[in-house]
Design a protein around this motif. Structure first.
Motif: not given
Length: 158
Positions: A14-32
């Motif tokens: 579960y913690e691994r899924l949460i950290s992957e999710l956090k990393a992807l959410r942090e990538e959003r502004p860089r993509i924009v």
């Protein structure tokens, strides 16, 4: 209303899924930012940077949606709180193979499985064959490399 299937997993999965999710959410502004920068270069029809950034945005959004779904359906199980004399999710099982060599696996969810680390999914051929078995039971499993035979030597909840 349709029932939502729960996904059993260990706390570390579960913690691994949460950290992957956090990393992807942090990538959003860089993509924009990358899309904005590529857009500033002019003609979008032949702008490879723009198309690559848009494609990455689609991949990230799809991954985020998938991870959010898994997290929302997660049912965290602590093996230390379990007990019993039969193999269930979270159990660590010691098996004897054809040559009486011990092999050890923990039964985990499909997103946590890593056979090299001794973690097999309850949905895998071996996982399915093990669920519900007791110490002393003999198991035959058909895997891609052929038929395998095991004897259940020990069941632990650690």
């Amino acid at each position: 209303m349709a029932s939502v299937e729960k996904l059993p997993m260990l706390a570390e999965g579960y913690e691994r899924l949460i950290s992957e999710l956090k990393a992807l959410r942090e990538e959003r502004p860089r993509i924009v930012d990358a899309i904005e920068e590529a857009r500033a270069h002019g003609d979008l029809s032949e702008n490879a940077e723009y198309h690559a950034a848009k494609e990455r945005q689609g991949q990230v959004e799809a991954s985020i949606a998938d991870l959010e779904d898994k997290v929302s359906r997660a049912s965290i199980i602590d093996p230390a709180t379990l007990s019993g004399d039969r193999i269930i999710f979270g159990a660590t099982v010691t098996l004897l193979d054809d040559d009486d060599k011990p092999v050890r696996y923990q039964i985990v969810g499909p997103y946590e499985a890593d056979a090299k680390a001794g973690r097999i999914s309850y949905n895998s051929p071996l996982g399915k064959a093990l669920i519900g078995r007791h110490v002393g039971d003999e198991i035959e499993v058909t895997v891609p490399s052929g038929d395998r035979f095991y004897a259940v030597e020990k069941i632990e909840f650690i």
